[in-house]
Design a protein around this motif. Structure first.
Motif, PDB file in Angstrom:
ATOM      1  N   TYR A  55       0.924  -1.167   0.054  1.00  0.00           N
ATOM      2  CA  TYR A  55      -0.082   0.143   0.074  1.00  0.00           C
ATOM      3  C   TYR A  55       0.868   1.219   0.059  1.00  0.00           C
ATOM      4  N   GLY A  56       0.596   2.317  -0.714  1.00  0.00           N
ATOM      5  CA  GLY A  56       1.312   3.475  -1.010  1.00  0.00           C
ATOM      6  C   GLY A  56       0.557   4.422  -1.844  1.00  0.00           C
ATOM      7  N   PRO A  57       1.233   5.660  -1.939  1.00  0.00           N
ATOM      8  CA  PRO A  57       0.818   6.740  -2.880  1.00  0.00           C
ATOM      9  C   PRO A  57       0.781   6.390  -4.342  1.00  0.00           C
ATOM     10  N   ILE A  58      -0.079   6.965  -5.097  1.00  0.00           N
ATOM     11  CA  ILE A  58      -0.137   6.680  -6.370  1.00  0.00           C
ATOM     12  C   ILE A  58       0.952   7.907  -7.086  1.00  0.00           C
ATOM     13  N   LEU A  59       1.736   7.345  -7.783  1.00  0.00           N
ATOM     14  CA  LEU A  59       2.368   8.256  -8.557  1.00  0.00           C
ATOM     15  C   LEU A  59       1.681   8.648 -10.031  1.00  0.00           C
ATOM     16  N   MET A  60       1.326   9.935 -10.115  1.00  0.00           N
ATOM     17  CA  MET A  60       0.407  10.429 -11.161  1.00  0.00           C
ATOM     18  C   MET A  60       0.814  11.680 -11.531  1.00  0.00           C
ATOM     19  N   ASP A  61       0.915  11.729 -13.130  1.00  0.00           N
ATOM     20  CA  ASP A  61       1.188  12.970 -13.768  1.00  0.00           C
ATOM     21  C   ASP A  61       0.138  13.879 -13.709  1.00  0.00           C
ATOM     22  N   PRO A  62       0.396  15.274 -13.721  1.00  0.00           N
ATOM     23  CA  PRO A  62      -0.505  16.121 -13.344  1.00  0.00           C
ATOM     24  C   PRO A  62      -1.516  16.240 -14.595  1.00  0.00           C
ATOM     25  N   SER A  63      -1.213  15.721 -15.705  1.00  0.00           N
ATOM     26  CA  SER A  63      -2.314  15.737 -16.926  1.00  0.00           C
ATOM     27  C   SER A  63      -3.184  14.468 -16.747  1.00  0.00           C
ATOM     28  N   ALA A  64      -2.940  13.738 -15.785  1.00  0.00           N
ATOM     29  CA  ALA A  64      -3.677  12.411 -15.767  1.00  0.00           C
ATOM     30  C   ALA A  64      -5.339  12.776 -15.852  1.00  0.00           C
ATOM     31  N   ALA A  65      -5.864  12.226 -16.821  1.00  0.00           N
ATOM     32  CA  ALA A  65      -7.244  12.457 -17.436  1.00  0.00           C
ATOM     33  C   ALA A  65      -8.343  12.421 -15.818  1.00  0.00           C
ATOM     34  N   VAL A  66      -8.083  11.585 -15.110  1.00  0.00           N
ATOM     35  CA  VAL A  66      -8.930  11.645 -13.713  1.00  0.00           C
ATOM     36  C   VAL A  66      -8.899  12.753 -13.113  1.00  0.00           C
ATOM     37  N   LEU A  67      -7.812  13.544 -12.848  1.00  0.00           N
ATOM     38  CA  LEU A  67      -7.716  14.937 -12.426  1.00  0.00           C
ATOM     39  C   LEU A  67      -8.638  16.039 -13.054  1.00  0.00           C
ATOM     40  N   HIS A  68      -8.665  15.835 -14.410  1.00  0.00           N
ATOM     41  CA  HIS A  68      -9.430  17.067 -15.226  1.00  0.00           C
ATOM     42  C   HIS A  68     -10.780  16.799 -15.739  1.00  0.00           C
ATOM     43  N   TYR A  69     -11.088  15.343 -15.703  1.00  0.00           N
ATOM     44  CA  TYR A  69     -12.318  14.934 -16.036  1.00  0.00           C
ATOM     45  C   TYR A  69     -13.225  14.134 -15.162  1.00  0.00           C
ATOM     46  N   PRO A 144     -12.771  -1.377  -4.073  1.00  0.00           N
ATOM     47  CA  PRO A 144     -12.287  -1.320  -5.574  1.00  0.00           C
ATOM     48  C   PRO A 144     -12.556  -0.059  -6.276  1.00  0.00           C
ATOM     49  N   PHE A 145     -11.617   0.553  -7.101  1.00  0.00           N
ATOM     50  CA  PHE A 145     -12.057   1.423  -7.824  1.00  0.00           C
ATOM     51  C   PHE A 145     -11.150   1.625  -9.076  1.00  0.00           C
ATOM     52  N   GLU A 146     -11.719   2.308  -9.926  1.00  0.00           N
ATOM     53  CA  GLU A 146     -11.043   2.376 -11.328  1.00  0.00           C
ATOM     54  C   GLU A 146     -10.768   3.938 -11.539  1.00  0.00           C
ATOM     55  N   ILE A 147      -9.588   4.284 -12.228  1.00  0.00           N
ATOM     56  CA  ILE A 147      -9.374   5.815 -12.669  1.00  0.00           C
ATOM     57  C   ILE A 147      -8.788   5.821 -14.207  1.00  0.00           C
ATOM     58  N   ALA A 148      -9.155   6.813 -14.864  1.00  0.00           N
ATOM     59  CA  ALA A 148      -8.538   7.085 -16.015  1.00  0.00           C
ATOM     60  C   ALA A 148      -7.286   7.716 -15.911  1.00  0.00           C
ATOM     61  N   ALA A 149      -5.930   6.870 -16.111  1.00  0.00           N
ATOM     62  CA  ALA A 149      -4.722   7.359 -15.641  1.00  0.00           C
ATOM     63  C   ALA A 149      -4.009   7.529 -16.717  1.00  0.00           C
ATOM     64  N   GLU A 150      -4.410   7.837 -18.039  1.00  0.00           N
ATOM     65  CA  GLU A 150      -3.882   8.428 -19.026  1.00  0.00           C
ATOM     66  C   GLU A 150      -3.090   9.772 -18.936  1.00  0.00           C
ATOM     67  N   PHE A 152      -3.162  12.930 -20.750  1.00  0.00           N
ATOM     68  CA  PHE A 152      -3.911  13.445 -21.882  1.00  0.00           C
ATOM     69  C   PHE A 152      -4.768  14.600 -21.270  1.00  0.00           C
ATOM     70  N   LEU A 153      -4.661  15.738 -22.130  1.00  0.00           N
ATOM     71  CA  LEU A 153      -5.762  16.827 -21.944  1.00  0.00           C
ATOM     72  C   LEU A 153      -6.553  16.745 -23.331  1.00  0.00           C
ATOM     73  N   GLY A 154      -7.820  16.554 -23.051  1.00  0.00           N
ATOM     74  CA  GLY A 154      -8.669  16.392 -24.415  1.00  0.00           C
ATOM     75  C   GLY A 154      -9.843  15.588 -23.995  1.00  0.00           C
ATOM     76  N   VAL A 155     -10.877  15.812 -24.802  1.00  0.00           N
ATOM     77  CA  VAL A 155     -12.042  15.469 -24.143  1.00  0.00           C
ATOM     78  C   VAL A 155     -12.278  13.882 -25.264  1.00  0.00           C
ATOM     79  N   ARG A 156     -12.393  12.797 -24.498  1.00  0.00           N
ATOM     80  CA  ARG A 156     -12.465  11.472 -25.027  1.00  0.00           C
ATOM     81  C   ARG A 156     -12.116  10.546 -24.091  1.00  0.00           C
ATOM     82  N   ALA A 157     -12.795   9.121 -24.345  1.00  0.00           N
ATOM     83  CA  ALA A 157     -12.436   8.155 -23.427  1.00  0.00           C
ATOM     84  C   ALA A 157     -10.853   7.839 -23.270  1.00  0.00           C
ATOM     85  N   ALA A 158     -10.553   7.523 -22.054  1.00  0.00           N
ATOM     86  CA  ALA A 158      -9.221   7.385 -21.692  1.00  0.00           C
ATOM     87  C   ALA A 158      -8.443   6.024 -22.371  1.00  0.00           C
ATOM     88  N   HIS A 159      -7.089   5.942 -22.893  1.00  0.00           N
ATOM     89  CA  HIS A 159      -6.560   5.094 -23.539  1.00  0.00           C
ATOM     90  C   HIS A 159      -5.899   4.282 -22.349  1.00  0.00           C
TER      91      HIS A 159
END
Length: 176
Positions: A55-69, A144-150, A152-159
């Motif tokens: 267990y520990g922190p999630i390393l995430m890019d500031p542009s991760a889709a979950v943070l913006h959308y 259990p949880f799921e996040i868009a982790a791509e 990407f800044l743009g409106v579409r389903a995460a890859h």
């Protein structure tokens, strides 16, 4: 779908005495178990890289889709210890189905039901000692949880998405 889970056990798990003290009066979400499950989904690969990790922190890019959308979903399920020591969850298939419905609504990939069930089994297999004894409504709450982790800044389903499972021992939801 058959995916093998790799296990990377926490080199510094909570000491047994400390865990037992926590289990005497668990508080919802205050303490988390020693491990988490992570499974990655990528548009061109599908679900892969299933792991149980410390267990520990999630390393995430500031542009991760979950943070913006806000592409994130979760479920909640409890694991119960029975008098014979066995550990059970209540209707996990219903949680798996709800998770799939939520994923579809949020344009996230749908985790197969059997992979959802296996993820619960994997976490309980390594963190079963965190499931309290069957007294005073104590259980292990599994999230259990799921996040868009791509990234990407743009409106579409995460890859790229990540499915994770964390857990926390809990007492009664309401104290009276």
């Amino acid at each position: 779908m058959s995916i093998t889970f790799e296990r990377h056990l926490n080199p510094n798990p909570t000491p047994e005495a400390e865990r037992e003290e926590i289990l005497k009066a668990p508080v919802f979400g205050a303490k988390l178990t020693d491990h988490q499950v992570v499974i990655v989904w990528e548009k061109d690969k599908g679900w892969h890289s299933a792991q149980v990790i410390p267990y520990g922190p999630i390393l995430m890019d500031p542009s991760a889709a979950v943070l913006h959308y806000g592409q994130e979903i979760f479920e909640g399920i409890k694991a119960y210890r029975h008098q014979d020591g066995s550990i059970w969850t209540f209707r996990p298939m219903e949680n798996a189905k709800r998770m799939q419905k939520s994923a579809k609504r949020m344009a996230l990939p749908e985790l197969p039901e059997e992979l959802f069930l296996e993820s619960l089994k994997e976490l309980i297999a390594v963190d079963g000692a965190w499931v309290p004894q069957p007294v005073d409504e104590k259980t292990l709450y599994i999230r259990p949880f799921e996040i868009a982790a791509e990234n990407f800044l743009g409106v579409r389903a995460a890859h790229r998405a990540e499915y994770r499972v964390i857990a926390s021992p809990v007492g009664p939801y309401r104290s009276e």
